[in-house]
Design a protein around this motif. Structure first.
Motif, PDB file in Angstrom:
ATOM      1  N   VAL A 140     -29.132  62.369  38.955  1.00  0.00           N
ATOM      2  CA  VAL A 140     -28.765  61.836  37.598  1.00  0.00           C
ATOM      3  C   VAL A 140     -27.521  61.735  37.522  1.00  0.00           C
ATOM      4  CG1 VAL A 140     -29.372  61.698  35.157  1.00  0.00           C
ATOM      5  CG2 VAL A 140     -31.164  62.402  36.793  1.00  0.00           C
ATOM      6  N   ALA A 141     -26.870  60.812  37.061  1.00  0.00           N
ATOM      7  CA  ALA A 141     -25.373  60.976  37.014  1.00  0.00           C
ATOM      8  C   ALA A 141     -24.663  60.020  35.921  1.00  0.00           C
ATOM      9  CB  ALA A 141     -24.572  60.302  38.528  1.00  0.00           C
ATOM     10  N   GLN A 142     -23.663  60.467  35.573  1.00  0.00           N
ATOM     11  CA  GLN A 142     -22.868  59.931  34.261  1.00  0.00           C
ATOM     12  C   GLN A 142     -21.310  59.649  34.669  1.00  0.00           C
ATOM     13  OE1 GLN A 142     -23.613  62.268  30.850  1.00  0.00           O
ATOM     14  NE2 GLN A 142     -24.746  60.717  29.638  1.00  0.00           N
ATOM     15  N   PRO A 143     -20.807  58.600  34.311  1.00  0.00           N
ATOM     16  CA  PRO A 143     -19.080  58.749  34.666  1.00  0.00           C
ATOM     17  C   PRO A 143     -18.412  59.506  33.581  1.00  0.00           C
ATOM     18  CG  PRO A 143     -20.264  56.401  34.034  1.00  0.00           C
ATOM     19  CD  PRO A 143     -21.223  57.289  33.848  1.00  0.00           C
ATOM     20  N   LEU A 144     -17.541  60.386  34.380  1.00  0.00           N
ATOM     21  CA  LEU A 144     -16.993  61.491  33.424  1.00  0.00           C
ATOM     22  C   LEU A 144     -15.898  60.638  32.421  1.00  0.00           C
ATOM     23  CD1 LEU A 144     -15.601  63.849  36.285  1.00  0.00           C
ATOM     24  CD2 LEU A 144     -17.198  64.151  34.419  1.00  0.00           C
ATOM     25  N   GLU A 145     -15.425  59.686  32.500  1.00  0.00           N
ATOM     26  CA  GLU A 145     -14.501  59.064  31.685  1.00  0.00           C
ATOM     27  C   GLU A 145     -15.359  58.582  30.320  1.00  0.00           C
ATOM     28  OE1 GLU A 145     -15.177  55.520  34.681  1.00  0.00           O
ATOM     29  OE2 GLU A 145     -14.802  57.631  34.534  1.00  0.00           O
ATOM     30  N   LEU A 146     -16.679  58.123  30.516  1.00  0.00           N
ATOM     31  CA  LEU A 146     -17.685  57.674  29.452  1.00  0.00           C
ATOM     32  C   LEU A 146     -17.980  59.075  28.659  1.00  0.00           C
ATOM     33  CD1 LEU A 146     -19.072  55.798  28.057  1.00  0.00           C
ATOM     34  CD2 LEU A 146     -21.331  56.200  29.679  1.00  0.00           C
ATOM     35  N   ARG A 147     -18.290  60.031  29.384  1.00  0.00           N
ATOM     36  CA  ARG A 147     -18.525  61.577  28.750  1.00  0.00           C
ATOM     37  C   ARG A 147     -17.209  61.755  27.859  1.00  0.00           C
ATOM     38  NH1 ARG A 147     -22.202  64.888  31.476  1.00  0.00           N
ATOM     39  NH2 ARG A 147     -20.798  66.629  31.458  1.00  0.00           N
ATOM     40  N   ARG A 148     -16.091  61.893  28.613  1.00  0.00           N
ATOM     41  CA  ARG A 148     -15.000  62.174  27.770  1.00  0.00           C
ATOM     42  C   ARG A 148     -14.661  61.336  26.511  1.00  0.00           C
ATOM     43  NH1 ARG A 148     -11.598  63.173  33.459  1.00  0.00           N
ATOM     44  NH2 ARG A 148     -12.514  65.082  33.963  1.00  0.00           N
ATOM     45  N   ASP A 149     -14.802  60.113  26.773  1.00  0.00           N
ATOM     46  CA  ASP A 149     -14.667  59.113  25.542  1.00  0.00           C
ATOM     47  C   ASP A 149     -15.562  59.582  24.267  1.00  0.00           C
ATOM     48  OD1 ASP A 149     -12.637  58.034  26.914  1.00  0.00           O
ATOM     49  OD2 ASP A 149     -13.800  56.335  27.467  1.00  0.00           O
ATOM     50  N   LEU A 150     -16.963  59.721  24.817  1.00  0.00           N
ATOM     51  CA  LEU A 150     -17.738  60.055  23.675  1.00  0.00           C
ATOM     52  C   LEU A 150     -17.593  61.576  23.248  1.00  0.00           C
ATOM     53  CD1 LEU A 150     -21.118  58.772  25.677  1.00  0.00           C
ATOM     54  CD2 LEU A 150     -19.996  57.848  23.609  1.00  0.00           C
ATOM     55  N   ALA A 151     -17.242  62.684  23.871  1.00  0.00           N
ATOM     56  CA  ALA A 151     -16.818  63.974  23.383  1.00  0.00           C
ATOM     57  C   ALA A 151     -15.664  63.907  22.452  1.00  0.00           C
ATOM     58  CB  ALA A 151     -16.673  64.809  24.638  1.00  0.00           C
ATOM     59  N   ALA A 152     -14.435  63.027  23.025  1.00  0.00           N
ATOM     60  CA  ALA A 152     -13.361  62.873  22.204  1.00  0.00           C
ATOM     61  C   ALA A 152     -13.663  62.450  21.054  1.00  0.00           C
ATOM     62  CB  ALA A 152     -12.428  62.000  22.961  1.00  0.00           C
ATOM     63  N   ASN A 153     -14.489  61.452  20.804  1.00  0.00           N
ATOM     64  CA  ASN A 153     -14.910  60.445  19.602  1.00  0.00           C
ATOM     65  C   ASN A 153     -15.674  61.394  18.560  1.00  0.00           C
ATOM     66  OD1 ASN A 153     -13.713  57.974  20.270  1.00  0.00           O
ATOM     67  ND2 ASN A 153     -15.615  57.181  21.147  1.00  0.00           N
ATOM     68  N   ALA A 154     -16.357  62.262  19.179  1.00  0.00           N
ATOM     69  CA  ALA A 154     -17.281  63.205  18.237  1.00  0.00           C
ATOM     70  C   ALA A 154     -16.127  64.375  17.770  1.00  0.00           C
ATOM     71  CB  ALA A 154     -18.280  64.119  19.203  1.00  0.00           C
ATOM     72  N   ALA A 155     -15.284  64.679  18.696  1.00  0.00           N
ATOM     73  CA  ALA A 155     -14.190  65.961  18.179  1.00  0.00           C
ATOM     74  C   ALA A 155     -13.504  65.390  17.063  1.00  0.00           C
ATOM     75  CB  ALA A 155     -13.443  66.218  19.326  1.00  0.00           C
ATOM     76  N   LEU A 156     -12.724  64.012  17.245  1.00  0.00           N
ATOM     77  CA  LEU A 156     -11.963  63.330  16.289  1.00  0.00           C
ATOM     78  C   LEU A 156     -12.846  63.169  14.756  1.00  0.00           C
ATOM     79  CD1 LEU A 156     -10.168  60.805  18.245  1.00  0.00           C
ATOM     80  CD2 LEU A 156      -9.200  62.846  17.416  1.00  0.00           C
ATOM     81  N   ARG A 157     -14.057  62.884  15.011  1.00  0.00           N
ATOM     82  CA  ARG A 157     -14.813  62.856  13.713  1.00  0.00           C
ATOM     83  C   ARG A 157     -14.886  64.118  13.011  1.00  0.00           C
ATOM     84  NH1 ARG A 157     -18.199  59.433  16.915  1.00  0.00           N
ATOM     85  NH2 ARG A 157     -19.500  61.134  17.365  1.00  0.00           N
ATOM     86  N   SER A 158     -14.783  65.311  13.815  1.00  0.00           N
ATOM     87  CA  SER A 158     -14.961  66.515  12.994  1.00  0.00           C
ATOM     88  C   SER A 158     -13.612  66.936  12.591  1.00  0.00           C
ATOM     89  CB  SER A 158     -15.268  67.636  14.149  1.00  0.00           C
ATOM     90  OG  SER A 158     -14.236  67.803  15.036  1.00  0.00           O
ATOM     91  N   LEU A 159     -12.561  66.237  12.772  1.00  0.00           N
ATOM     92  CA  LEU A 159     -11.144  66.543  12.380  1.00  0.00           C
ATOM     93  C   LEU A 159     -11.006  65.583  10.959  1.00  0.00           C
ATOM     94  CD1 LEU A 159      -8.997  66.820  15.448  1.00  0.00           C
ATOM     95  CD2 LEU A 159      -9.993  68.854  13.995  1.00  0.00           C
ATOM     96  N   ARG A 160     -11.644  64.792  10.777  1.00  0.00           N
ATOM     97  CA  ARG A 160     -11.537  63.585   9.581  1.00  0.00           C
ATOM     98  C   ARG A 160     -11.241  64.520   8.355  1.00  0.00           C
ATOM     99  NH1 ARG A 160     -15.489  58.902  10.843  1.00  0.00           N
ATOM    100  NH2 ARG A 160     -14.462  57.907  12.902  1.00  0.00           N
ATOM    101  N   PRO A 161     -12.077  65.603   8.036  1.00  0.00           N
ATOM    102  CA  PRO A 161     -11.872  66.427   6.814  1.00  0.00           C
ATOM    103  C   PRO A 161     -10.600  66.893   6.505  1.00  0.00           C
ATOM    104  CG  PRO A 161     -14.125  66.901   7.545  1.00  0.00           C
ATOM    105  CD  PRO A 161     -13.546  66.127   8.678  1.00  0.00           C
ATOM    106  N   LEU A 162      -9.765  67.546   7.581  1.00  0.00           N
ATOM    107  CA  LEU A 162      -8.606  67.915   7.680  1.00  0.00           C
ATOM    108  C   LEU A 162      -7.321  66.983   7.279  1.00  0.00           C
ATOM    109  CD1 LEU A 162      -8.544  70.313  10.706  1.00  0.00           C
ATOM    110  CD2 LEU A 162      -8.696  71.034   8.494  1.00  0.00           C
ATOM    111  N   PHE A 163      -7.708  65.655   7.780  1.00  0.00           N
ATOM    112  CA  PHE A 163      -6.532  64.726   7.524  1.00  0.00           C
ATOM    113  C   PHE A 163      -6.795  64.219   6.041  1.00  0.00           C
ATOM    114  CE2 PHE A 163      -7.409  63.684  12.088  1.00  0.00           C
ATOM    115  CZ  PHE A 163      -6.067  64.322  12.440  1.00  0.00           C
ATOM    116  N   VAL A 164      -8.312  64.507   5.462  1.00  0.00           N
ATOM    117  CA  VAL A 164      -8.231  64.055   4.314  1.00  0.00           C
ATOM    118  C   VAL A 164      -7.625  64.989   3.252  1.00  0.00           C
ATOM    119  CG1 VAL A 164      -9.983  63.380   2.396  1.00  0.00           C
ATOM    120  CG2 VAL A 164     -10.324  62.566   4.703  1.00  0.00           C
TER     121      VAL A 164
END
Length: 444
Positions: free
Chosen positions: A124-148
């Protein structure tokens, strides 16, 4: 930037932003790591699900949680025969490393989980760039309260600094409302501990200024009163000189006028010295001075007056001046002093001793070391000063119960001012010569 409020606000905001940036970086990194672990867990669970389904003619669909476009499944036998491939255009290598591995296939980098079951290999395999994009989007969503919260942090820092500086503005307003005659202490209640020393220092300065102004006002009033008598006497003596009927009367009036001028001149000199040595007046910078040599020079300066009055002056040092046995010789005692002020102090002490000692009397200057102090003693064979008056003689224009004695009542006041400026102490006592002993103790 001169504004303390702006500087503190900027520093606080910068510190808050730096802390937020560090927190954000750690949060971003931890979120990426957690998402990587989650994706690996999903790959492993997908492979376990396929293993548990068995290998029927048709495989059931992948769980709904899996995105078929992002997960590639490949099943093959030990001899390399492919049994199942979810995406024919994304075939994986036919060699597998059991467990997790990163492989290159079809121009992409894949994260692969492989397991063996019943003679078959499940990948079972996943593209690494896809995994990283999904992880980066999740991390950025966690930083939104700091920007606000960043603008709110800036506003909060400004309000905190403004409130913290309110006592400073109150203290500044209190000082600004004062005029040149308002020298009362500033209120120190309610001030922060960092500002309280400033208010305390200002109050100490105001106290010194008040003391200096009061001293100057009293000095001017006393000087005006003291000058009135000699000036009146000079006017009368001048009138007597003008009305003299013969040469003998003119000579007598001229002699009296000359004595009056000399007394007025000495009084004015003493007034000027008293003004220069008054509390709050600054003198020359202190330097190292040999006190023994300064006493010798002062005796040489006073010698003509002593000789005119047939008064013997002696200078003794060390044990000859009354030190305890074992004291070191005081032939050279260095003290830190204003040279001109020290010369005035010595001259006034010797001048007072000579003027108040009857003709043919004795004056002795003694110098000794006492521990870390240098002690100067001036003895005379004059009438002395009653113990009840010894504190009052340091007041300006005070001449005791016998005002007929020559002098202006300023000599000891000048000595006291100079001694206080040098941290020295003065003691009056009975002299072995029968008169007064003046002891000045200098820190060596």
């Amino acid at each position: 930037m001169k504004s303390l409020r702006a500087r503190l606000s900027i520093f606080l905001l910068a510190a808050a932003l730096a802390a937020a940036a560090a927190t954000g970086a750690l949060t971003y990194r931890n979120t990426l790591s957690e998402n990587e672990q989650l994706f690996d867990y999903q790959l492993r669970q997908t492979a376990i699900t396929l293993r548990d389904q068995g290998f029927a003619t048709e495989l059931h669909a992948l769980p709904d949680s899996e995105d078929p476009s992002s997960v590639v499944v490949q099943i093959w036998t030990a001899n390399g025969t492919v049994l199942y491939l979810s995406h024919p255009d994304s075939a994986l290598p036919d060699r597998a490393t059991l467990g997790f591995s990163d492989v290159d296939a079809n121009g992409r980098r894949w994260r692969v989980y492989s397991m063996a079951s019943r003679g078959r290999i499940i990948q079972v395999a996943q593209p690494l760039e896809l995994r990283r994009d999904l992880a980066a989007n999740a991390a950025l969503r966690s930083l939104r309260p700091l920007f606000v919260l960043a603008p709110l942090m800036a506003l909060l820092a400004w309000l905190i600094v403004d409130r913290a500086l309110r006592p400073v503005r109150r203290l500044a307003g209190e000082v600004k409302r004062r005029d040149a005659l308002s020298l009362e202490s500033l209120p120190e209640a309610g001030l922060p501990s960092e500002i309280e020393p400033l208010a305390h220092a200002l109050n100490a300065l105001l106290a010194r200024l008040k003391l200096a102004f009061d001293s100057q006002r009293a000095f001017v009033a006393d000087a005006a009163h003291e000058l009135r008598s000699p000036l009146t006497a000079l006017r009368l003596q001048l009138q007597l000189l003008e009305r003299a009927a013969d040469e003998a009367a003119r000579r007598d009036a001229a002699a009296r006028l000359k004595e009056g001028v000399e007394r007025a001149t000495r009084l004015i000199e003493q007034l000027l010295l008293a003004a220069r040595t008054a509390p709050g007046e600054s003198g020359h910078a202190p330097r190292q001075i040999d006190l023994a040599e300064a006493v010798r020079l002062a005796i040489a300066e006073a010698w003509p007056l002593a000789e005119a009055r047939r008064i013997d002056i002696a200078f003794e040092t060390g044990e000859a001046a009354g030190t305890e046995p074992g004291d070191q010789d005081a032939g050279a005692l260095l003290i830190s002093a204003d040279g001109e002020a020290l010369r005035i102090l010595l001259r006034n002490l010797l001048d007072n001793a000579i003027r108040y000692t009857p003709e043919g009397g004795h004056v002795a200057a003694g110098l000794r070391r006492d521990g870390n102090a240098a002690v100067l003693a001036i003895d005379d064979s004059g009438p002395g000063i009653a113990p009840a008056e010894r504190e009052r003689v340091f007041q300006r224009f005070y001449r005791g119960d016998n005002p007929s004695q020559p002098g202006s009542g300023l000599g000891l006041a000048i000595v006291a001012n100079i001694a206080a400026r040098h941290g020295a102490t003065i003691t009056l006592s009975d002299s072995p010569l029968g008169g007064l002993r003046v002891e000045v103790r200098f820190p060596a």
